[in-house]
Write a protein that holds these residues in place. Structure first.
Motif, PDB file in Angstrom:
ATOM      1  N   ARG A   1      -1.349 -55.094 -95.200  1.00  0.00           N
ATOM      2  CA  ARG A   1      -0.785 -55.461 -93.893  1.00  0.00           C
ATOM      3  C   ARG A   1       0.634 -54.920 -93.811  1.00  0.00           C
ATOM      4  O   ARG A   1       1.461 -55.241 -94.673  1.00  0.00           O
ATOM      5  CB  ARG A   1      -0.755 -56.985 -93.745  1.00  0.00           C
ATOM      6  CG  ARG A   1      -1.800 -57.462 -92.789  1.00  0.00           C
ATOM      7  CD  ARG A   1      -1.673 -58.796 -92.173  1.00  0.00           C
ATOM      8  NE  ARG A   1      -0.429 -59.511 -92.280  1.00  0.00           N
ATOM      9  CZ  ARG A   1      -0.373 -60.804 -92.540  1.00  0.00           C
ATOM     10  NH1 ARG A   1      -1.475 -61.477 -92.780  1.00  0.00           N
ATOM     11  NH2 ARG A   1       0.773 -61.436 -92.576  1.00  0.00           N
ATOM     12  N   ASP A   2       0.905 -54.073 -92.815  1.00  0.00           N
ATOM     13  CA  ASP A   2       2.277 -53.572 -92.656  1.00  0.00           C
ATOM     14  C   ASP A   2       2.811 -53.811 -91.244  1.00  0.00           C
ATOM     15  O   ASP A   2       3.838 -53.280 -90.851  1.00  0.00           O
ATOM     16  CB  ASP A   2       2.368 -52.084 -93.020  1.00  0.00           C
ATOM     17  CG  ASP A   2       1.479 -51.218 -92.147  1.00  0.00           C
ATOM     18  OD1 ASP A   2       0.740 -51.782 -91.303  1.00  0.00           O
ATOM     19  OD2 ASP A   2       1.519 -49.982 -92.298  1.00  0.00           O
ATOM     20  N   LYS A   3       2.070 -54.623 -90.456  1.00  0.00           N
ATOM     21  CA  LYS A   3       2.549 -54.997 -89.108  1.00  0.00           C
ATOM     22  C   LYS A   3       2.310 -56.490 -88.920  1.00  0.00           C
ATOM     23  O   LYS A   3       1.372 -57.048 -89.486  1.00  0.00           O
ATOM     24  CB  LYS A   3       1.777 -54.228 -88.025  1.00  0.00           C
ATOM     25  CG  LYS A   3       2.070 -52.732 -87.996  1.00  0.00           C
ATOM     26  CD  LYS A   3       1.360 -52.080 -86.826  1.00  0.00           C
ATOM     27  CE  LYS A   3       1.724 -50.605 -86.704  1.00  0.00           C
ATOM     28  NZ  LYS A   3       1.253 -49.811 -87.833  1.00  0.00           N
ATOM     29  N   ARG A   4       3.150 -57.119 -88.132  1.00  0.00           N
ATOM     30  CA  ARG A   4       2.914 -58.536 -87.841  1.00  0.00           C
ATOM     31  C   ARG A   4       3.081 -58.765 -86.337  1.00  0.00           C
ATOM     32  O   ARG A   4       3.920 -58.119 -85.678  1.00  0.00           O
ATOM     33  CB  ARG A   4       3.867 -59.424 -88.644  1.00  0.00           C
ATOM     34  CG  ARG A   4       5.323 -59.324 -88.285  1.00  0.00           C
ATOM     35  CD  ARG A   4       6.081 -60.568 -88.759  1.00  0.00           C
ATOM     36  NE  ARG A   4       7.489 -60.421 -88.402  1.00  0.00           N
ATOM     37  CZ  ARG A   4       8.441 -60.154 -89.274  1.00  0.00           C
ATOM     38  NH1 ARG A   4       8.157 -60.004 -90.548  1.00  0.00           N
ATOM     39  NH2 ARG A   4       9.695 -60.024 -88.878  1.00  0.00           N
ATOM     40  N   PRO A   5       2.288 -59.690 -85.777  1.00  0.00           N
ATOM     41  CA  PRO A   5       2.382 -59.948 -84.333  1.00  0.00           C
ATOM     42  C   PRO A   5       3.605 -60.821 -84.022  1.00  0.00           C
ATOM     43  O   PRO A   5       3.936 -61.743 -84.769  1.00  0.00           O
ATOM     44  CB  PRO A   5       1.075 -60.687 -84.020  1.00  0.00           C
ATOM     45  CG  PRO A   5       0.654 -61.289 -85.320  1.00  0.00           C
ATOM     46  CD  PRO A   5       1.222 -60.457 -86.412  1.00  0.00           C
ATOM     47  N   GLU A   6       4.279 -60.487 -82.929  1.00  0.00           N
ATOM     48  CA  GLU A   6       5.438 -61.276 -82.468  1.00  0.00           C
ATOM     49  C   GLU A   6       5.310 -61.505 -80.971  1.00  0.00           C
ATOM     50  O   GLU A   6       4.626 -60.767 -80.279  1.00  0.00           O
ATOM     51  CB  GLU A   6       6.747 -60.520 -82.745  1.00  0.00           C
ATOM     52  CG  GLU A   6       7.193 -60.583 -84.198  1.00  0.00           C
ATOM     53  CD  GLU A   6       8.537 -59.862 -84.392  1.00  0.00           C
ATOM     54  OE1 GLU A   6       9.146 -59.483 -83.374  1.00  0.00           O
ATOM     55  OE2 GLU A   6       8.937 -59.692 -85.548  1.00  0.00           O
ATOM     56  N   GLY A   7       6.021 -62.534 -80.501  1.00  0.00           N
ATOM     57  CA  GLY A   7       6.079 -62.769 -79.052  1.00  0.00           C
ATOM     58  C   GLY A   7       4.932 -63.585 -78.511  1.00  0.00           C
ATOM     59  O   GLY A   7       4.436 -63.329 -77.414  1.00  0.00           O
TER      60      GLY A   7
ATOM     61  N   PHE B   1       2.905 -55.954 -81.853  1.00  0.00           N
ATOM     62  CA  PHE B   1       2.942 -55.782 -83.297  1.00  0.00           C
ATOM     63  C   PHE B   1       4.240 -55.100 -83.705  1.00  0.00           C
ATOM     64  O   PHE B   1       4.622 -54.096 -83.111  1.00  0.00           O
ATOM     65  CB  PHE B   1       1.750 -54.929 -83.773  1.00  0.00           C
ATOM     66  CG  PHE B   1       0.499 -55.722 -83.964  1.00  0.00           C
ATOM     67  CD1 PHE B   1       0.365 -56.566 -85.056  1.00  0.00           C
ATOM     68  CD2 PHE B   1      -0.555 -55.634 -83.063  1.00  0.00           C
ATOM     69  CE1 PHE B   1      -0.781 -57.315 -85.245  1.00  0.00           C
ATOM     70  CE2 PHE B   1      -1.705 -56.371 -83.244  1.00  0.00           C
ATOM     71  CZ  PHE B   1      -1.824 -57.215 -84.345  1.00  0.00           C
ATOM     72  N   ARG B   2       4.919 -55.647 -84.691  1.00  0.00           N
ATOM     73  CA  ARG B   2       6.151 -55.057 -85.205  1.00  0.00           C
ATOM     74  C   ARG B   2       5.942 -54.649 -86.661  1.00  0.00           C
ATOM     75  O   ARG B   2       5.249 -55.344 -87.420  1.00  0.00           O
ATOM     76  CB  ARG B   2       7.287 -56.062 -85.145  1.00  0.00           C
ATOM     77  CG  ARG B   2       7.613 -56.511 -83.737  1.00  0.00           C
ATOM     78  CD  ARG B   2       8.919 -55.868 -83.258  1.00  0.00           C
ATOM     79  NE  ARG B   2       9.280 -56.384 -81.953  1.00  0.00           N
ATOM     80  CZ  ARG B   2       9.089 -55.719 -80.817  1.00  0.00           C
ATOM     81  NH1 ARG B   2       8.507 -54.542 -80.832  1.00  0.00           N
ATOM     82  NH2 ARG B   2       9.464 -56.235 -79.660  1.00  0.00           N
ATOM     83  N   PRO B   3       6.571 -53.539 -87.098  1.00  0.00           N
ATOM     84  CA  PRO B   3       6.438 -53.121 -88.506  1.00  0.00           C
ATOM     85  C   PRO B   3       7.042 -54.177 -89.438  1.00  0.00           C
ATOM     86  O   PRO B   3       7.983 -54.884 -89.093  1.00  0.00           O
ATOM     87  CB  PRO B   3       7.250 -51.824 -88.582  1.00  0.00           C
ATOM     88  CG  PRO B   3       7.436 -51.382 -87.170  1.00  0.00           C
ATOM     89  CD  PRO B   3       7.400 -52.607 -86.327  1.00  0.00           C
ATOM     90  N   MET B   4       6.474 -54.292 -90.621  1.00  0.00           N
ATOM     91  CA  MET B   4       7.011 -55.192 -91.649  1.00  0.00           C
ATOM     92  C   MET B   4       6.787 -54.545 -93.021  1.00  0.00           C
ATOM     93  O   MET B   4       6.103 -53.525 -93.133  1.00  0.00           O
ATOM     94  CB  MET B   4       6.305 -56.548 -91.592  1.00  0.00           C
ATOM     95  CG  MET B   4       4.816 -56.482 -91.834  1.00  0.00           C
ATOM     96  SD  MET B   4       4.016 -58.089 -91.848  1.00  0.00           S
ATOM     97  CE  MET B   4       3.698 -58.311 -93.580  1.00  0.00           C
TER      98      MET B   4
END
Length: 448
Positions: free
Chosen positions: A128-134, A158-161
């Motif tokens: 997993r290299d993205k996470r949902p925000e908002g 989705f934002r990078p993490m």
């Protein structure tokens, strides 16, 4: 030694890496109990007596140093099994990982099967290299908001993490084995797999956990009549109806699942007649087969007993086509090996990528390679002294008596507490993984 890419017998093996603590005080839980490359060789999994699975990933080749193939670094570590207690039989079930088998990759995630004595688990390893925000109804810290306070709607993004590798158990296959599981093998149909214990072999579907089919049962009606046990089992690499299992009597039975639902009657039985000259009190113990492996081509199979490796042609049951002595010099030491229980050690064996070389372990942290085409064999040692990067491995020789040469080691000074039971060969490259007690050594051929 011949390599996967060709028949050259002048491969120079050199040290690449060693994993694990290098101190002499070894915790029981850290002892490596299985080693397995995945189908591409990019991932290398080890299991240990503490129930942990450690996966190493091969780094991409460096553009600046194309001659240096990527090193293996830790990719994921997870606790696969925990110690359990069988209250019915008042027995403790160890967490030790007996076997790991990779499933062929079908999507971005990887899947593997791991087993202890009783329970098999299917693990999914994903990135997993993205996470949902908002979110509308959730704060960034995970707390839920009162819907009445939401005045505007927004679309989550989705934002990078930082990369996260997650291991999650997808299936647990339990309660099907009365005795200790010694083998698991994934079928070439990629839908089913077998699991074998001392007396029975079960066939499972990867999607169904609450039932399995018993395909071999050698348990006698009266347990006092028990004369042999199943020691290993494996599916044919591309014939989904064919599998073999080996026994403690030194026989290998090939079964065809098209013939009947219960494969107690074998299609073929491979057995070598015993040499009467070598008959001794220990004959039955040392003839027990500890590992059986089909060649990648599916034409041959290799078996490992205490003193030798044998290659069998599936079309000839009467005797092996090749026999390689692993440590014949120990034949005179069988009495002391029986007393210290080493005679019951279960050595594994493996093929290289094109079936031209086979490898297996021995004592004193020695491992042996046998080149089938050139009939050439060599002994190497996995030791801290040789662990300088890119240092070439020097062949070792054991002196069996008489005058000992300078670079030979006497059979009496071999350390039987240091043993290599588990080895693995990269499916495409000359890269090998060798497990000493709690260290994993990785060697590769020297690229000029």
């Amino acid at each position: 030694m011949a390599g996967p890419g060709g028949g050259s017998s002048d491969v120079q093996w050199c040290f690449s890496q060693v994993k694990g603590a290098m101190d002499d005080d070894v915790a029981e839980a850290d002892i490596i109990s299985t080693v397995e490359f995945n189908h591409s060789g990019e991932l290398l999994a080890t299991g240990d007596k503490g129930g942990r699975v450690v996966i190493f990933q091969q780094e991409p080749e460096s553009k600046n140093q194309p001659q240096c193939r990527g090193e293996y670094n830790v990719y994921s570590t997870f606790q696969s099994h925990e110690p359990e207690f069988d209250y019915l039989k008042s027995l403790e079930i160890e967490e030790k990982i007996n076997k790991i088998r990779w499933l062929p990759q079908k999507n971005a995630a990887q899947f593997l099967l791991s087993t202890n004595d009783k329970t098999i688990k299917l693990w999914k390893i994903s990135e997993r290299d993205k996470r949902p925000e908002g979110y509308n109804l959730k704060e960034e810290d995970g707390r839920y908001r009162d819907p009445n306070t939401v005045t505007t709607l927004r679309v989550p993004v989705f934002r990078p993490m930082d990369l996260m590798v997650e291991a999650s158990p997808r299936r647990v296959f339990a309660n099907a084995h009365t005795y200790h599981i010694n083998s698991i093998s994934v079928n070439s149909d990629h839908e089913t797999y077998l699991s074998a214990d001392d007396l029975r072999i079960n066939l499972w579907h990867l999607e169904i956990t609450d039932r399995s089919f018993n395909i071999v049962d050698i348990k006698p009606a009266n347990m006092e009549e028990l004369t042999e046990v199943i020691t290993a089992a494996e599916f044919h690499p591309y014939q989904c109806n064919t599998f073999v299992y080996s026994s403690s009597k030194g026989t290998i039975r090939l079964c065809d699942m098209r013939a009947s639902a219960l494969c107690d009657t074998h299609a073929k039985m491979f057995e070598e007649p015993e040499d009467p000259n070598n008959r001794s009190f220990f004959s039955e113990i040392i003839s027990s087969i500890s590992d059986v492996k089909f060649s990648h081509s599916g034409r041959y199979m290799m078996t490992r007993d205490y003193l030798s490796v044998k290659i069998w042609d599936l079309n000839m049951e009467t005797r092996p086509v090749e026999t390689y002595q692993v440590h014949e010099y120990l034949r005179s030491k069988l009495c002391s090996l029986y007393e210290n229980d080493c005679i019951f050690d279960k050595f594994e064996c493996c093929w290289n990528g094109n079936d031209s070389v086979v490898m297996t372990g021995s004592y004193n942290n020695f491992f042996r390679m046998f080149d089938r085409g050139y009939r050439h064999d060599v002994t190497f040692e996995a030791s801290r002294e040789n662990s300088k990067p890119r240092s070439v491995l020097k062949p070792r020789k054991v002196s069996t008596g008489g005058k000992r040469k300078k670079d030979e080691i006497s059979v009496d000074s071999l350390d039987f507490n240091k043993k290599i039971l588990h080895t693995a060969w990269h499916p495409l490259d000359n890269i090998i993984a060798v497990a000493t007690t709690n260290n994993l050594y990785i060697f590769q051929d020297k690229v000029n």
